[in-house]
Design an enzyme around this catalytic site. Sequence first.
Site, PDB file in Angstrom:
ATOM      1  CD  GLU A  37      -3.044  -0.604  -0.106  1.00  0.00           C
ATOM      2  OE1 GLU A  37      -3.113   0.602  -0.518  1.00  0.00           O
ATOM      3  OE2 GLU A  37      -3.627  -1.583  -0.706  1.00  0.00           O
ATOM      4  CE1 TYR A  78      -7.158   3.665  -0.656  1.00  0.00           C
ATOM      5  CE2 TYR A  78      -4.704   3.449  -0.362  1.00  0.00           C
ATOM      6  CZ  TYR A  78      -5.914   3.032  -0.916  1.00  0.00           C
ATOM      7  OH  TYR A  78      -6.006   2.063  -1.807  1.00  0.00           O
ATOM      8  CG  ASP A  91      -7.833   5.472  -3.714  1.00  0.00           C
ATOM      9  OD1 ASP A  91      -8.941   5.495  -4.158  1.00  0.00           O
ATOM     10  OD2 ASP A  91      -6.953   4.851  -4.156  1.00  0.00           O
TER      11      ASP A  91
END
Length: 372
Positions: free
Chosen positions: A44, A127, A145
């Site tokens: 991520e 996020y 996002d």
Amino acid sequence: MTESLSPHFSADLLAWYDAQAVALPWRTPGLADDAYPYRVWLSEIMLQQTQVETVRPYFARFMAAYPTVNDLAAAPLDDVLKLWEGLGYYSRARNLHRAAQMVASEFGGRFPASVEGLLRLPGIGRYTAGAIASIAFGLREPLVDGNVIRVYARLLDIPDDVTQPRVQARFWEIAGQTLPEQRAGDFNQALMDLGRLVCTPRSPDCVSCPVQAHCLALERGTQAERPVKPRRAPTPHYEVTAGIIWNEAGQVLIAQRPHDGLLGGLWEFPGGKQEAGESLPECLMRELHEELAISVRVGEEFVVVKHAFTHFKITLHAFTCAYLGPDDGIAPQTLGCAAWVWVRPDELSRFSFGKADRQVIAALEARRGMLL
Ligand code: SF4
């Protein structure tokens, strides 16, 4: 504004996800408890502002070099920056390293299993916390996002400016309300896959979209107008100089950028931004006095490199320079840099450089290859 989707929406999206789930090296649920959160976190962070295909080889190299978060925590920052070289947005690498050290020292090598705990780690925003919490820990947490905003703005045909904080808050509410009771992680990944593969920014593939039956923008023909964003101001452009400064021993001087700020901790050929009214050589000499307190004789313009950052573009003019000496007669100083060092050209590859400087190095290598 209609702001809810039918209960069938999540079922349709998950059915599509199950049928076509994209094989990604970080999608490996079922690993030991602490291995999966580490992989999800690493991926991520790498995927922030970066395409999946660009991330794949970096993810593989990081997993090979640092199989666990404790390995990453124990690594020198310079090694981490070197492995990150080319992926851009280097503050991510510095935060990655600090977060790994925090997980190792404060959480016993295990990622906190809550959004609140994850938000304490450097480099993790709302996020990313939602992604790790839902994907790695199976918690029913939403994420929002740019991708998710685009998809929901079209599905619900939202006419508001999505850059407004008030509107973004609504997207978080929508994302939370739409989450199914079960499989929140898969649902979030399905939503991201949909935005990346089908509901793309410029040409959404509505014909093969698995949730077309739920899409108001498709019904009204407004896909191209969603999401609504204000017109962007033109990107600023700067002329920047850099010195390839040679000493009599055939070494070049490189400087390490300050650890905080753009490209922090990376090495560079020293120089800086041209100011109004000065020539490029004048700019370079001024910058070298300010950063390192040294004097040089500026020679030929060796190479010109164009490079785009997120919010501005540069044209980098790299000049060959002869070293004349330090202003104090003793040694260069670290006035505007973290460190400096003289290196042979064949030693440059040991240091981490940003993309524009690596193009200067490539030009140097090409020139040396021609001379050999
Ligand atoms: Fe996006 Fe088109 Fe699907 Fe609507 S129908 S969600 S605009 S791809």
